[in-house]
Design a protein around this motif. Structure first.
Motif, PDB file in Angstrom:
ATOM      1  N   MET A  68       0.785  -1.229   0.000  1.00 62.48           N
ATOM      2  CA  MET A  68       0.000   0.000   0.000  1.00 62.48           C
ATOM      3  C   MET A  68       0.822   1.287   0.000  1.00 62.48           C
ATOM      4  O   MET A  68       0.268   2.382  -0.101  1.00 62.48           O
ATOM      5  N   GLY A  69       2.142   1.174   0.049  1.00 62.01           N
ATOM      6  CA  GLY A  69       2.994   2.356  -0.108  1.00 62.01           C
ATOM      7  C   GLY A  69       2.770   3.001  -1.474  1.00 62.01           C
ATOM      8  O   GLY A  69       3.000   4.189  -1.669  1.00 62.01           O
ATOM      9  N   ILE A  70       2.274   2.212  -2.415  1.00 68.38           N
ATOM     10  CA  ILE A  70       2.015   2.721  -3.767  1.00 68.38           C
ATOM     11  C   ILE A  70       0.868   3.741  -3.759  1.00 68.38           C
ATOM     12  O   ILE A  70       0.659   4.460  -4.730  1.00 68.38           O
ATOM     13  N   LEU A  71       0.153   3.814  -2.616  1.00 66.43           N
ATOM     14  CA  LEU A  71      -0.919   4.818  -2.514  1.00 66.43           C
ATOM     15  C   LEU A  71      -0.371   6.249  -2.595  1.00 66.43           C
ATOM     16  O   LEU A  71      -1.117   7.187  -2.862  1.00 66.43           O
ATOM     17  N   TRP A  72       0.951   6.408  -2.394  1.00 61.39           N
ATOM     18  CA  TRP A  72       1.531   7.747  -2.604  1.00 61.39           C
ATOM     19  C   TRP A  72       1.296   8.196  -4.040  1.00 61.39           C
ATOM     20  O   TRP A  72       1.182   9.392  -4.314  1.00 61.39           O
ATOM     21  N   GLY A 290      -6.895   4.504  -6.348  1.00 56.41           N
ATOM     22  CA  GLY A 290      -6.983   4.133  -4.935  1.00 56.41           C
ATOM     23  C   GLY A 290      -7.534   2.721  -4.788  1.00 56.41           C
ATOM     24  O   GLY A 290      -6.958   1.875  -4.096  1.00 56.41           O
ATOM     25  N   VAL A 291      -8.632   2.446  -5.473  1.00 56.93           N
ATOM     26  CA  VAL A 291      -9.253   1.122  -5.380  1.00 56.93           C
ATOM     27  C   VAL A 291      -8.352   0.050  -5.990  1.00 56.93           C
ATOM     28  O   VAL A 291      -8.168  -1.021  -5.409  1.00 56.93           O
ATOM     29  N   ALA A 292      -7.772   0.352  -7.161  1.00 51.13           N
ATOM     30  CA  ALA A 292      -6.905  -0.648  -7.808  1.00 51.13           C
ATOM     31  C   ALA A 292      -5.721  -0.988  -6.905  1.00 51.13           C
ATOM     32  O   ALA A 292      -5.356  -2.160  -6.749  1.00 51.13           O
ATOM     33  N   PHE A 293      -5.141   0.031  -6.261  1.00 51.42           N
ATOM     34  CA  PHE A 293      -3.950  -0.217  -5.450  1.00 51.42           C
ATOM     35  C   PHE A 293      -4.290  -0.935  -4.140  1.00 51.42           C
ATOM     36  O   PHE A 293      -3.562  -1.818  -3.695  1.00 51.42           O
TER      37      PHE A 293
END
Lengths: 587, 56
Positions: A68-72, A290-293
């Motif tokens: 979830m760090g990819i949420l950046w 957001g949902v995809a990640f």
């Protein structure tokens, strides 16, 4: 049911494309949709163009690895890609674009800096490199169609490209924007259902996150800096550099200088439409990336509980590397269908090494997403949908993906066509035998040509690129980085700084582009080792060691371009007051 | 922290929602502002466009 829905969906798209075609008059309308577009249409069109199968399948799959760090990236997508882009860039672009009578992004930069060279240079960059981005989006869509309908990849690819070609060429941007907005609505519904269902099946928000936090990453991940799917990778590790420099910064910042997105700011008639579009755009992007990640990350929890005895070899970085040893088998009528799952482009009679690029060591209880997806990043989301969701949702999600791919591709083809028609050809022909009809004709011809190139890339890349579908996220990041390095300083300079000179803009663009190209060809290991030019000239796949080989080209090219744009401005002739007054009128 | 394992991931999870909320608030507050779309020159430009369209 699936076929019926797909046909219905295509009929709606065809109708909207046709309506766009009926309303299109003259080059101004064809290129810019007549500057009279409803904010809902504008925002969803921008969002649907912004978000493609690359974001959902490619980067959603990457979330299954990086967590979830990819949420950046989602945060940057919303804050930079919507908030800053619309409010600080969109409004000025709209007014300046109007005063300079610009119809494309290269034309905008060129007229702002009074340099015909800029228009040709930017046009050529778009024409030459955007097909890579379009190609990987095509790969994502065609792969999904291939899996859903169990048809040959090549057939899926050509069928899909044919549909897009027809409505883009017939409708111009007005057709593109209406179809985009419809597709945006489909994407909206599909992703909203996905996140609700994901959290619901995993026991709620906190419960789902806690289960993911409790999971331990494999040793091969930990060795490269992975610390878990709900925490950031170790600072300075391989995972950290890829996540932060390539995925988050490369794509998150690069969006500001995307030609097919900037042109959308010129399609609204007042700032009010942009204000309203911010509202819709913010929610849309949150729901898309957001949902995809989040779903991609949480798919690890699902697979850990539900998948057993998956073949697994060695995971390094984001995909499976070649397994040790080899096992050659002959492709027969009986086994070709199974073998095609991991080896594209094979035919009966071929001999192939089934261990090559394919995970094959047995794990025991449970699994992580990348393992469940057979080591292929792009298979994580499709596999998760296939195994965890009800069948009706798989169909809805397929439409969501088709919509995402079609909307992005149509705008890309449009931008590429005008790049070669208006920005390059027309500039060369200037003063000679020129007419508006001819300009539209050349743009359409350009669109046709770039569709062919993109389809060819989508056909060849999976064969050439040994590491398979990780190319989707890579191709996107390369193009976004290239645009940021080449165009961003000149674009921001043009909008906000009156003292930036023509020579400085040219120096920044050429310098940024050259640095990006050098880094891709000789330094950044993922590309330089595949392209092979460094090997050919210097006898080694890349010139420097760590960390440079994993630092994204944009990280180097953008500062170089900014420096050149500022420094050269000090020593070269300032633009005339009249021109600056014209550019900044009403701003 | 919503079950998340790291402050930075928790922070970005919240930031994503807050930034989307900021977009909504901005859109609502500015729903009707900046609406003066055209100065006289732009209006003339638009009228000419309509004329040309009709003539076609």
């Amino acid at each position: 049911m699936t076929i019926f829905l797909v046909v219905l969906y295509l009929l709606v798209i065809a109708t909207l494309g046709y309506l766009g075609y009926r309303k299109t008059h003259g080059a101004s309308d064809y290129l810019l949709a007549g500057r009279d577009i409803h904010p809902y249409v504008m925002a969803l069109s921008y969002g649907a163009t912004f978000i493609s199968t690359s974001a959902i399948i490619g980067f959603g799959g990457a979330a299954g690895i990086f967590g979830m760090g990819i949420l950046w990236l989602t945060f940057l997508n919303i804050f930079v890609g919507i908030f800053i882009a619309f409010i600080f860039f969109g409004k000025r672009t709209r007014l300046m674009g109007y005063h300079l009578d610009s119809h494309t992004f290269p034309e905008f930069l060129s007229r702002r800096f009074q340099s015909p060279f800029i228009q040709k240079f930017a046009g050529i960059i778009i024409f030459l490199f955007m097909p890579l981005y379009a190609g990987v989006v095509l790969i994502g869509a065609a792969k999904y169609i291939e899996q859903q309908f169990v048809i040959d990849y090549t057939t899926a690819l050509f069928f899909f490209a044919f549909i897009i070609a027809i409505y883009v060429i017939m409708g111009g941007l007005k057709g593109v924007m209406y179809t985009d907005a419809f597709q945006g609505t489909v994407m909206f519904i599909g992703m909203a259902v996905l996140i609700v269902y994901t959290y619901y099946t995993l026991g709620g928000i906190t419960e789902a996150h806690s289960s993911l936090t409790a999971m331990s990453p494999p040793a091969s991940f930990v060795a490269k800096g992975h610390t878990g799917w709900t925490s950031m990778p170790a600072l300075g590790s391989d995972f950290w550099w890829v996540l932060v420099s390539t995925i988050v910064m490369g794509v998150g910042i690069g969006v500001l200088a995307q030609p097919q997105l900037v042109v959308r700011f010129m399609t609204v008639k007042s700032n009010r439409e942009l204000n309203r579009a911010v509202l819709i755009g913010g929610i849309f992007i949150l729901l898309m990336t957001g949902v995809a990640f989040v779903s991609g990350s949480l798919s690890n929890v699902f697979f850990s509980k539900n998948v057993n005895n998956i073949e697994f070899c060695q995971i390094t970085g984001s995909i499976a590397e070649t397994c040790p040893g080899s096992k050659v088998v002959e492709v027969t009528k009986d086994n070709i269908r199974n073998l095609r799952k991991n080896h594209s482009g094979i035919s009966v009679g071929d001999s192939i090494d089934i261990h090559k690029d394919v995970p094959h060591k047995i794990t025991t209880d449970g699994s992580i997403a990348i393992v469940a997806a057979g080591g292929k990043v792009a298979n994580i989301i499709p596999q998760y949908i296939k195994q965890s969701m009800p069948k009706w949702f798989a169909v809805l999600f397929m439409l969501t993906l088709l919509a995402a791919a079609m909307s992005t591709l149509s705008s890309q083809f449009h931008a590429m066509g005008t790049a070669i028609g208006r920005d390059f050809y027309e500039q060369i022909e200037k003063g000679k035998d020129y007419s508006e009809e001819r300009s539209v004709f050349i743009s359409k011809l350009g669109i046709g040509l770039t569709i062919l190139i993109s389809v060819l890339l989508a056909y060849l890349l999976p064969k050439v690129y040994v590491k398979g579908e990780a190319i989707i996220a890579r191709g996107t990041a390369i193009f976004f980085g290239l645009c940021a390095g080449s165009f961003l300083p000149a674009y921001i300079g043009g909008l906000y700084f009156k003292k930036i000179t023509r020579a400085a803009a040219v120096a920044g663009m050429v310098g940024g582009f050259a640095t990006s190209a050098f880094w891709l060809l000789f330094v950044h290991a993922t590309e330089s080792s595949v392209i092979g030019l460094s090997q050919l000239i210097f006898g080694k796949p890349f010139l420097f060691g760590k960390p440079w080989i994993i630092v994204d080209p944009m990280f180097i090219a953008l500062p170089v371009s900014i420096f050149l744009t500022i420094a050269v401005s000090f020593f070269t002739r300032k633009p005339s007051d009249d021109h600056i007054k014209k550019c900044f009128q009403d701003i | 922290m919503l079950g998340l394992g790291d402050f930075w991931v928790f922070a970005v999870y919240v930031l994503c929602i807050l930034s989307a909320a900021a977009c909504v608030i901005y859109g609502v507050l500015k729903w009707n502002s900046d609406g003066q779309e055209d100065n006289s020159e732009q209006r003339q430009w638009a009228e000419e466009e309509i004329k040309i369209e009709k003539s076609l």
